[in-house]
Enzyme design. Structure first.
Site, PDB file in Angstrom:
ATOM      1  N   LYS A  45       0.812  -1.229   0.000  1.00 25.29           N
ATOM      2  CA  LYS A  45       0.000   0.000   0.000  1.00 25.29           C
ATOM      3  C   LYS A  45       0.841   1.273   0.000  1.00 25.29           C
ATOM      4  O   LYS A  45       0.465   2.290   0.558  1.00 25.29           O
ATOM      5  CB  LYS A  45      -0.981   0.004   1.185  1.00 25.29           C
ATOM      6  CG  LYS A  45      -1.809  -1.267   1.330  1.00 25.29           C
ATOM      7  CD  LYS A  45      -2.514  -1.660   0.045  1.00 25.29           C
ATOM      8  CE  LYS A  45      -3.628  -0.705  -0.341  1.00 25.29           C
ATOM      9  NZ  LYS A  45      -4.327  -1.131  -1.580  1.00 25.29           N
ATOM     10  N   HIS A 101       7.614  -7.484  -2.088  1.00 21.65           N
ATOM     11  CA  HIS A 101       7.369  -6.853  -0.792  1.00 21.65           C
ATOM     12  C   HIS A 101       8.367  -7.360   0.248  1.00 21.65           C
ATOM     13  O   HIS A 101       8.241  -7.037   1.435  1.00 21.65           O
ATOM     14  CB  HIS A 101       5.952  -7.156  -0.302  1.00 21.65           C
ATOM     15  CG  HIS A 101       4.872  -6.396  -1.031  1.00 21.65           C
ATOM     16  ND1 HIS A 101       5.034  -5.095  -1.464  1.00 21.65           N
ATOM     17  CD2 HIS A 101       3.603  -6.750  -1.380  1.00 21.65           C
ATOM     18  CE1 HIS A 101       3.914  -4.691  -2.055  1.00 21.65           C
ATOM     19  NE2 HIS A 101       3.051  -5.666  -2.019  1.00 21.65           N
ATOM     20  N   SER A 131      -4.432   2.875   4.560  1.00 25.03           N
ATOM     21  CA  SER A 131      -4.753   2.138   3.348  1.00 25.03           C
ATOM     22  C   SER A 131      -4.713   0.627   3.602  1.00 25.03           C
ATOM     23  O   SER A 131      -5.586  -0.122   3.120  1.00 25.03           O
ATOM     24  CB  SER A 131      -3.764   2.511   2.238  1.00 25.03           C
ATOM     25  OG  SER A 131      -4.098   1.868   1.027  1.00 25.03           O
TER      26      SER A 131
END
Length: 300
Positions: A45, A101, A131
């Site tokens: 995010k 990630h 988010s």
């Protein structure tokens, strides 16, 4: 591959079993990067989808055909996802765009002897938190979000899936030196000057664009365009995996949305933890990049 209730623990960090397996995570750590590869690294995010779309458009000189016909996870697959190897094996594209990630301390060794270009994208952690909180409400492969105060505490403690934002940010930004083919982009600079951000990225990957091509990139990777593009907005994902009745993957795309969620007390506590967690962030690049990252959104 559903595995919606499965959590994979890997080097002390939790990952959703829906897309991650022990085998796929191990494969990522040994991935044979090509010198021509472009790696997008980010905490969830933080603007990952935006950079994916931007790179697709830049490499195609502003032509949106691929962006409008091929899902972004096929154009820029996540290195640690179980399907990544098969996607890359079936691709003849050069350069390859790969996304991750994973924190730098896990992936860094795979990049050591490679000239692959790395773009790290970051965002005000308060906006990341908000988010990610809303994403938990629709993503059935993530744990229940709990209350917002509970989620704030878990974010600050680094116990959410994908680990600590603070460690992720410090790990990658400490490596952001030009000699290592690294570029640090922020959500905020893309929001404030998308045209300039596109030119910066195109220069970094050595894919020069003429002005009309830059303008096409601006048009097709604007937030409003991406929000309506089914190849980007994850509306193609079935409802049992992402409950689209409970939210949208691309929600607001705003800087400073944290102000609509944080109480004054939560903000003070966040700032205290931030100051403590980032006190080891001593490199010039880390200090230089963190300050505008926090305060640019605060001023919005």
């Amino acid at each position: 591959m559903a595995r919606l209730d499965v959590t994979e623990m890997f080097h002390g960090i939790a990952y959703p079993g829906h897309l991650h397996t022990q085998e796929s995570l191990q494969h990522a750590l040994k991935f044979p990067f090509r010198d021509t590869d472009i790696l997008i690294a980010s905490y969830p995010k933080s603007g990952t989808t935006w950079i994916q779309e931007m790179l697709s458009l830049i490499l195609n000189k502003g032509d949106p055909h691929l962006s409008l016909t091929v899902p972004n996870w096929a154009r820029a697959p996540w290195l640690e996802h179980y399907y990544c190897a098969s996607v890359l094996e079936g691709s003849s594209t050069t350069p390859r765009i790969v996304t991750t990630h994973l924190p730098h301390h896990l992936l860094g060794s795979a990049l050591t002897d490679s000239k692959a270009k790395v773009i790290y994208v970051s965002r005000n952690p308060k906006d990341v938190l908000v988010s990610f909180y809303h994403f938990h409400k629709m993503a059935n492969f993530l744990p229940e979000s709990g209350t917002f105060p509970e989620f704030v505490n878990r974010f600050l403690a680094g116990t959410l899936h994908f680990g600590s934002w603070f460690d992720h940010f410090k790990g990658w930004t400490s490596q952001m030196t030009p000699m290592h083919s690294r570029l640090h982009m922020t959500y905020e600079e893309m929001s404030l000057d998308l045209h300039g951000a596109i030119k910066k990225v195109s220069s970094f990957i050595q894919c020069p664009l003429v002005e009309d091509e830059v303008n096409n990139c601006v048009q097709y990777c604007s937030f409003s365009q991406m929000k309506d593009n089914v190849m980007v907005n994850y509306s193609l994902v079935p409802d049992d995996i992402m409950d689209h009745n409970r939210g949208r993957f691309m929600r607001k795309g705003q800087m400073g949305d944290w102000k609509n969620m944080f109480t004054e007390e939560q903000n003070r506590y966040f700032e205290q933890v931030l100051k403590f967690k980032m006190q080891g962030c001593t490199t010039e690049n880390c200090e230089k990049s963190l300050h505008p990252l926090i305060h640019s959104s605060d001023a919005s």
